[in-house]
Design an enzyme around this catalytic site. Sequence first.
Site, mmCIF file in Angstrom:
data_model
loop_
_atom_site.group_PDB
_atom_site.id
_atom_site.type_symbol
_atom_site.label_atom_id
_atom_site.label_comp_id
_atom_site.label_asym_id
_atom_site.label_seq_id
_atom_site.Cartn_x
_atom_site.Cartn_y
_atom_site.Cartn_z
ATOM 1 N N PRO A 66 -10.740 2.934 4.790
ATOM 2 C CA PRO A 66 -10.740 1.487 4.983
ATOM 3 C C PRO A 66 -11.653 1.039 6.123
ATOM 4 C CG PRO A 66 -8.692 2.447 5.782
ATOM 5 C CD PRO A 66 -9.431 3.547 5.098
ATOM 6 N N THR A 129 -11.467 1.579 14.214
ATOM 7 C CA THR A 129 -10.162 1.775 14.851
ATOM 8 C C THR A 129 -9.497 2.972 14.195
ATOM 9 O OG1 THR A 129 -8.886 0.424 13.308
ATOM 10 C CG2 THR A 129 -9.963 -0.731 15.136
ATOM 11 N N ASP A 130 -8.343 3.368 14.738
ATOM 12 C CA ASP A 130 -7.631 4.509 14.156
ATOM 13 C C ASP A 130 -7.206 4.239 12.715
ATOM 14 O OD1 ASP A 130 -7.917 5.967 16.453
ATOM 15 O OD2 ASP A 130 -5.967 5.395 17.271
ATOM 16 N N CYS A 131 -6.860 2.971 12.397
ATOM 17 C CA CYS A 131 -6.411 2.672 11.031
ATOM 18 C C CYS A 131 -7.537 2.152 10.138
ATOM 19 C CB CYS A 131 -5.243 1.677 11.049
ATOM 20 S SG CYS A 131 -5.513 0.231 12.075
ATOM 21 N N TYR A 132 -8.683 1.835 10.777
ATOM 22 C CA TYR A 132 -9.856 1.415 10.009
ATOM 23 C C TYR A 132 -11.061 2.212 10.505
ATOM 24 C CZ TYR A 132 -7.053 -2.549 8.417
ATOM 25 O OH TYR A 132 -6.077 -3.339 7.849
#
Length: 391
Positions: A66, A129-132
């Site tokens: 993502p 980022t860690d989630c993106y």
Amino acid sequence: MRSIEEINDKISQGKATVWTIEELKNRVKETSITQAAKEVDVITTGTFEPMESSGAIVNLGHTDPPIKIRQCWLDGVLAYSGFGAVDLYLGATQVAEDGEESRERGGGHVIEDLIAGKPVQLRALGQVTDCYPRASFETTITRDTINQFYLFNPRNAYQNFIVGVNGGDRPLFTYLGPLQPNLGNAVYSSLGAMSPLLNDPHLQLIGIGTRIWLGGAQGYITWEGTQHFPLQKRQPNGTPIGPAATLALIGDAKQMNSKWVRGCYFKNYGPSLMLGVGIPFPVLNETVVANCAVSDKKIVAPVVDFSIPRRVRPTFGLVSYAQLKTGRILIEGKPVRAAPLASMFLSRQVALELKQQIEAGQFTLTAPVAPLPTDRVFLPQDLWGAQVRLE
């Protein structure tokens, strides 16, 4: 005389009498307001004109891995990405950045292409980022490969507008198009007696939640439009002498037709969007018909001189739409060519298509869930020379 529920019941049974706004005006001339009110259930209005305060919300769906988009271009046109990770807002007047020739192309053209089902190139830069974890992404999108795609327009369907002229000695390129020097031409935007909101001058029939026809699909009034100014000075018949009420509109662009949503370009000014908007009026009483019977002779607009580079520009007084539609007006004794920015032919077609959908039972009416404000002050209050200079 009637309720919206009763009218919708007649629509569902195929028994509703629906007239376009021009058919209503002609019938009133032949008979009377009272007789016309007995005969008609719904009056349809329409316009097809530039509405630059428009744009589209687009949700792309998540990539794998993502990406949290922080800069994004659609066919070279910058889209705003300050929402969620893959939510975008594409403004109709945003200019393409790729190459000098593309300057005549903007967000409105990309919106038109997406509605038409054409492929659009997407280039995105992300905030890692860690989630993106993804930093960039390029692909081709179409109307069918994205999640949501809907128009969300902050200001559409002006209730009256101005007439632009140029009293200076050089050509001017404006949001009304080119204005020739020495009062060489006059350009007006509103359609006068055909224009939707001039037939509901006090906003008694529409409000938040009203279902409308937008770009060939069903849409809704979501709020007052930006620069909404219902306190504009008005004539005894209720019609304003200059820019007044506006509407914020929303509709599913996936259901729209690119015939009614077209990118356009104003020379040396920039891109915009030609948009079809249709508004149906339920005939609840005779007052509705009386308001809709207003003629071009009874509606006026201010003639504003764009050669003065100020917020408040001088005017040459008021002119009726009957005069404008002859193709010439008089300014200080001089005949000046006049032309509309809106398409009268396509505006008639919008009203007709809406009429046909109602007659076929494909479009029913809604009562507003809340009224539009009628006491909103427009700041600064002297923004339009018309309301200051013509009182």
